[in-house]
Design a protein around this motif. Structure first.
Motif, PDB file in Angstrom:
ATOM      1  N   SER A 237      59.378  18.826 124.121  1.00 14.70           N
ATOM      2  CA  SER A 237      60.744  19.360 124.141  1.00 14.70           C
ATOM      3  C   SER A 237      60.825  20.622 123.274  1.00 14.70           C
ATOM      4  O   SER A 237      61.433  21.629 123.669  1.00 14.70           O
ATOM      5  CB  SER A 237      61.700  18.296 123.598  1.00 14.70           C
ATOM      6  OG  SER A 237      62.861  18.242 124.358  1.00 14.70           O
ATOM      7  N   LEU A 238      60.206  20.559 122.094  1.00 13.91           N
ATOM      8  CA  LEU A 238      60.201  21.726 121.202  1.00 13.91           C
ATOM      9  C   LEU A 238      59.415  22.885 121.807  1.00 13.91           C
ATOM     10  O   LEU A 238      59.796  24.047 121.677  1.00 13.91           O
ATOM     11  CB  LEU A 238      59.591  21.342 119.845  1.00 13.91           C
ATOM     12  CG  LEU A 238      60.511  20.533 118.926  1.00 13.91           C
ATOM     13  CD1 LEU A 238      59.746  20.043 117.698  1.00 13.91           C
ATOM     14  CD2 LEU A 238      61.723  21.381 118.513  1.00 13.91           C
ATOM     15  N   GLU A 239      58.321  22.535 122.486  1.00 18.01           N
ATOM     16  CA  GLU A 239      57.512  23.568 123.109  1.00 18.01           C
ATOM     17  C   GLU A 239      58.329  24.297 124.195  1.00 18.01           C
ATOM     18  O   GLU A 239      58.270  25.523 124.317  1.00 18.01           O
ATOM     19  CB  GLU A 239      56.274  22.908 123.718  1.00 18.01           C
ATOM     20  CG  GLU A 239      55.220  23.890 124.170  1.00 18.01           C
ATOM     21  CD  GLU A 239      54.050  23.167 124.843  1.00 18.01           C
ATOM     22  OE1 GLU A 239      53.639  22.091 124.358  1.00 18.01           O
ATOM     23  OE2 GLU A 239      53.572  23.683 125.866  1.00 18.01           O
ATOM     24  N   ILE A 240      59.081  23.511 124.965  1.00 24.71           N
ATOM     25  CA  ILE A 240      59.939  24.096 126.012  1.00 24.71           C
ATOM     26  C   ILE A 240      60.954  25.039 125.372  1.00 24.71           C
ATOM     27  O   ILE A 240      61.179  26.161 125.828  1.00 24.71           O
ATOM     28  CB  ILE A 240      60.659  22.982 126.806  1.00 24.71           C
ATOM     29  CG1 ILE A 240      59.653  22.256 127.704  1.00 24.71           C
ATOM     30  CG2 ILE A 240      61.814  23.546 127.626  1.00 24.71           C
ATOM     31  CD1 ILE A 240      60.202  21.057 128.445  1.00 24.71           C
ATOM     32  N   GLU A 241      61.536  24.558 124.279  1.00 29.96           N
ATOM     33  CA  GLU A 241      62.525  25.368 123.590  1.00 29.96           C
ATOM     34  C   GLU A 241      61.920  26.697 123.118  1.00 29.96           C
ATOM     35  O   GLU A 241      62.530  27.757 123.247  1.00 29.96           O
ATOM     36  CB  GLU A 241      63.048  24.591 122.391  1.00 29.96           C
ATOM     37  CG  GLU A 241      64.450  24.964 122.052  1.00 29.96           C
ATOM     38  CD  GLU A 241      65.075  23.847 121.237  1.00 29.96           C
ATOM     39  OE1 GLU A 241      65.383  24.121 120.076  1.00 29.96           O
ATOM     40  OE2 GLU A 241      65.201  22.727 121.758  1.00 29.96           O
TER      41      GLU A 241
ATOM     42  N   GLY B  33      61.853  23.417 139.761  1.00 27.51           N
ATOM     43  CA  GLY B  33      60.400  23.532 139.885  1.00 27.51           C
ATOM     44  C   GLY B  33      59.827  22.169 140.217  1.00 27.51           C
ATOM     45  O   GLY B  33      59.576  21.831 141.364  1.00 27.51           O
ATOM     46  N   LYS B  34      59.697  21.334 139.222  1.00 28.93           N
ATOM     47  CA  LYS B  34      59.192  19.974 139.404  1.00 28.93           C
ATOM     48  C   LYS B  34      60.269  19.090 140.039  1.00 28.93           C
ATOM     49  O   LYS B  34      61.443  19.215 139.723  1.00 28.93           O
ATOM     50  CB  LYS B  34      58.804  19.413 138.045  1.00 28.93           C
ATOM     51  CG  LYS B  34      58.323  17.985 138.088  1.00 28.93           C
ATOM     52  CD  LYS B  34      57.709  17.572 136.778  1.00 28.93           C
ATOM     53  CE  LYS B  34      57.656  16.055 136.675  1.00 28.93           C
ATOM     54  NZ  LYS B  34      57.236  15.385 137.914  1.00 28.93           N
ATOM     55  N   GLY B  35      59.850  18.189 140.899  1.00 29.17           N
ATOM     56  CA  GLY B  35      60.798  17.269 141.513  1.00 29.17           C
ATOM     57  C   GLY B  35      61.151  16.127 140.577  1.00 29.17           C
ATOM     58  O   GLY B  35      60.439  15.846 139.602  1.00 29.17           O
ATOM     59  N   GLY B  36      62.280  15.494 140.856  1.00 31.55           N
ATOM     60  CA  GLY B  36      62.641  14.270 140.138  1.00 31.55           C
ATOM     61  C   GLY B  36      63.040  14.460 138.687  1.00 31.55           C
ATOM     62  O   GLY B  36      62.982  13.527 137.898  1.00 31.55           O
TER      63      GLY B  36
ATOM     64  N   ARG C 137      54.168  17.430 130.265  1.00 28.05           N
ATOM     65  CA  ARG C 137      53.245  18.544 130.508  1.00 28.05           C
ATOM     66  C   ARG C 137      53.522  19.178 131.864  1.00 28.05           C
ATOM     67  O   ARG C 137      53.562  20.393 132.004  1.00 28.05           O
ATOM     68  CB  ARG C 137      51.791  18.045 130.467  1.00 28.05           C
ATOM     69  CG  ARG C 137      51.259  17.827 129.086  1.00 28.05           C
ATOM     70  CD  ARG C 137      50.575  19.093 128.534  1.00 28.05           C
ATOM     71  NE  ARG C 137      50.689  19.117 127.091  1.00 28.05           N
ATOM     72  CZ  ARG C 137      51.556  19.861 126.415  1.00 28.05           C
ATOM     73  NH1 ARG C 137      52.354  20.694 127.045  1.00 28.05           N
ATOM     74  NH2 ARG C 137      51.634  19.794 125.114  1.00 28.05           N
ATOM     75  N   SER C 138      53.724  18.309 132.875  1.00 26.15           N
ATOM     76  CA  SER C 138      53.974  18.828 134.221  1.00 26.15           C
ATOM     77  C   SER C 138      55.296  19.574 134.266  1.00 26.15           C
ATOM     78  O   SER C 138      55.387  20.669 134.831  1.00 26.15           O
ATOM     79  CB  SER C 138      54.016  17.685 135.237  1.00 26.15           C
ATOM     80  OG  SER C 138      52.878  16.891 135.142  1.00 26.15           O
ATOM     81  N   GLY C 139      56.330  18.975 133.658  1.00 23.99           N
ATOM     82  CA  GLY C 139      57.646  19.598 133.674  1.00 23.99           C
ATOM     83  C   GLY C 139      57.605  20.969 133.028  1.00 23.99           C
ATOM     84  O   GLY C 139      58.186  21.938 133.524  1.00 23.99           O
ATOM     85  N   CYS C 140      56.892  21.072 131.930  1.00 23.19           N
ATOM     86  CA  CYS C 140      56.792  22.315 131.177  1.00 23.19           C
ATOM     87  C   CYS C 140      56.055  23.377 131.993  1.00 23.19           C
ATOM     88  O   CYS C 140      56.492  24.530 132.082  1.00 23.19           O
ATOM     89  CB  CYS C 140      56.061  22.013 129.865  1.00 23.19           C
ATOM     90  SG  CYS C 140      55.987  23.391 128.750  1.00 23.19           S
ATOM     91  N   SER C 141      54.956  22.978 132.612  1.00 24.94           N
ATOM     92  CA  SER C 141      54.181  23.901 133.424  1.00 24.94           C
ATOM     93  C   SER C 141      55.011  24.407 134.607  1.00 24.94           C
ATOM     94  O   SER C 141      55.019  25.604 134.921  1.00 24.94           O
ATOM     95  CB  SER C 141      52.913  23.190 133.903  1.00 24.94           C
ATOM     96  OG  SER C 141      52.345  23.842 134.989  1.00 24.94           O
ATOM     97  N   ASP C 142      55.749  23.479 135.246  1.00 24.44           N
ATOM     98  CA  ASP C 142      56.555  23.868 136.408  1.00 24.44           C
ATOM     99  C   ASP C 142      57.753  24.717 135.997  1.00 24.44           C
ATOM    100  O   ASP C 142      58.185  25.605 136.732  1.00 24.44           O
ATOM    101  CB  ASP C 142      57.048  22.614 137.147  1.00 24.44           C
ATOM    102  CG  ASP C 142      55.889  21.826 137.753  1.00 24.44           C
ATOM    103  OD1 ASP C 142      54.754  22.319 137.702  1.00 24.44           O
ATOM    104  OD2 ASP C 142      56.142  20.720 138.265  1.00 24.44           O
TER     105      ASP C 142
END
Lengths: 287, 285
Positions: B228-232, B9-12, B194-199
């Motif tokens: 990180s926990l939110e992603i999990e 999703g997100k680059g990099g 935030r961006s990584g999570c949204s993407d």
């Protein structure tokens, strides 16, 4: 003035640059044209209302009773968006480019133009500077370009417009950059960053748009990678943002770092002044 | 043959670093760099290229000036604003649909095949590698991605290798969909921002839309523990296994600069061990 923020490589800091620049200047408009993965809203703290504008794409609709299975539309379509299965004509709207050709060539008027939503345009309602708009491509859709084109129709004439583009150097990135006065190329001093910067430079040269470079995650021992290349291409190195865990942490929380480090606002204003200089020079050279 | 596409999703976020290191661990994989817009895998794996071929994946309208009567019909029918007021074709806007060619009464226009990229057949230390470079500004990157995958599949069949490892591109649009089409598994590399999570949420939805099972790796895991926990949590809800966490470590950047692979040069470092662990879990799926 329209400035598009670009990078060949993803994740180099386009959104960081676009949002912090837009926040540091007065009377700006920020357009998030990274419609596949828009993120500027997070940093702008945008307040979206429930209302948003649909991006509509047209595609052919088939009236099977009129179709004589002559194949003319199938053969005309350059994108393989139509297929004939026995005598049954099928359309694949996700890959249709909405050129209208199939409808034009159909001898029995079996095809008409239908509409489908492929994305949305949203506007920030907060009335803060910058004025903010974003485009969003719907999940499962392939073509981002119509969303970007429609987003750009909201460009303000009386403001400095900053466009956050998608990474890469193909159609969605070009759609964002077209008709800009300047392209800001954001890169990082790594072999990947350099490799992909070259593609971005090639692209802006083909488009004939003046450009300059920003090194994000700048590290003194590695910056030469980019600096030497910039010099060989005659491109100005306009700003360096250091590799700094504090800036990375603020980014992770969705906070524009100029908010916590206000001394950077002056640097972004200086950046803008330098861009104006480059654009003026380019215009003088053309005349 | 198993096919795994690494996307983000997100680059990099570290796709290419993960793919290169997994390639070294897999030993029996064929590699395909399907980030044809900004290919980087070759910079880490330094393969020897044995063959390159031009790929013609698109068309452009081209005009014979002397036959043009400036009637303006092409301008009226073009939906891409690719014809200027003085009846020239803007190649950056032209999508090669052929409608102008069809409508032109004097046959001044024709569609010409356009070179949209180059495909490279190479050999890396860890196995055959197919990669490509999309021509600047070319359309139809999805077609080039599909062509790279086809060659990589052939190579896997010829060499009897059981795994095709695909490095994908950022985003959710046409090249990503082409690199996901029909694979067995998507390995999604994200970061706790935030961006990584949204993407991540959007790319997981894309994988779901095409019914591709997805596994998640969190890179730079300790940059922001809360996210990180939110992603999990999000992954747990959707039953997407989080199979690895790579720490935020300067060593990763250092290795990249000198073109080393973590699992080879620093196998016992924290990020090195994390990637070995990911490979161990991946081989069980």
């Amino acid at each position: 003035m329209i400035i598009t923020v670009l990078s060949g490589k993803g994740g180099t800091g386009k959104t960081t640059v676009a949002t912090n620049l837009a926040l540091s200047l007065a009377n700006t408009q920020l357009l998030d044209a990274d419609v596949e993965e828009p993120n500027s809203a997070i940093f702008i703290n945008a307040e979206f209302s429930d209302r948003s504008e649909a991006v509509i794409k047209t595609n052919p609709v088939i009236e099977q009773s009129k179709c004589i299975a002559c194949r003319q539309c199938v053969e005309f379509c350059q994108y393989n968006a139509l297929a004939l299965l026995g005598k049954q004509l099928l359309v694949f709207p996700e890959i249709c480019h909405s050129c209208g050709g199939c409808i034009m060539v159909c001898p029995t008027a079996a095809l008409t133009e239908g509409e489908r939503e492929i994305g949305r345009i949203r506007a920030d309602q907060s009335n803060r500077n910058p004025e903010f708009w974003q485009g969003e491509l719907n999940i499962g859709e392939e073509t981002a370009v119509p969303v970007i084109v429609q987003l750009k129709q909201h460009r303000a004439e009386d403001k400095t417009v900053i466009i956050d583009a998608q990474p890469g150097s193909s159609c969605p990135t070009i759609a964002a950059a077209l008709d800009s006065d300047f392209c800001l190329l954001v890169t990082e001093p790594t072999p990947f960053g350099l490799n992909d910067l070259k593609m971005a430079v090639e692209m802006v040269k083909e488009l004939g748009i003046p450009a300059g470079i920003i090194i994000n995650r700048s590290e003194e021992e590695y910056d030469y990678l980019i600096a030497e290349y910039a010099q060989s291409e005659g491109l100005a190195l306009l700003l360096k943002i250091p590799f700094d865990r504090e800036i990375a942490f603020l980014y992770s929380k969705g906070i524009p770092f100029t908010e916590n480090q206000p001394e950077w606002r002056a640097k972004f204003r200086q950046l803008y002044a330098n861009i104006e200089g480059v654009v003026q020079n380019a215009a003088d050279n053309r005349n | 043959m198993q096919q795994i596409t690494v996307i983000s999703g997100k680059g990099g976020t570290g796709k290419t670093t993960v793919v290169a290191n997994l390639a070294a661990l897999a030993e029996q994989a064929v590699l395909a760099d399907c980030d044809v817009d900004a290919p980087n895998l070759h910079l880490l794996l330094k393969p020897r290229t044995s063959r390159e071929r031009v790929f013609k994946g698109g068309k452009l309208a081209v005009k014979q000036e002397e036959q043009c009567k400036h009637c303006g019909r092409c301008l009226a029918v073009c939906r891409f604003a690719a014809i200027t007021d003085d009846y020239r074709i803007n190649p950056f806007k032209c999508e090669g649909c052929g409608v102008c060619v069809y409508i032109c009464p004097t046959k001044a226009l024709e569609l010409q095949e356009e070179e949209t990229g180059t495909i490279y057949t190479s050999q890396s230390l860890y196995g055959p590698m197919i990669h490509a470079k999309l021509k600047t500004g070319a359309d139809n990157s999805g077609k080039l991605v599909s062509a790279v995958r086809k060659e990589a599949e052939q190579s896997a069949a010829e060499t009897g290798r059981g795994l095709l490892l695909i490095d994908g591109s950022p985003g959710i649009g046409c090249p990503v969909i082409a690199s996901l089409n029909g694979v067995d598994l998507a390995l999604i590399v994200t970061e706790p921002t935030r961006s990584g999570c949204s993407d991540l949420k959007r790319i997981l939805a894309v994988a779901g839309h095409f019914s591709i099972p997805a596994l998640v790796v969190i890179n730079k895991d300790d940059l922001n523990q809360a996210i990180s926990l939110e992603i999990e949590g999000h992954c747990q809800k959707g039953k997407w296994p989080v199979i690895g966490r790579i720490p935020f470590d300067p060593l990763v950047n250092q290795a990249l600069h000198v073109g080393q692979l973590l699992v080879e040069s620093y196998p016992e470092s924290k990020p090195g061990r994390a990637i070995k662990d990911i490979w161990a879990k991946l081989s069980n799926f």
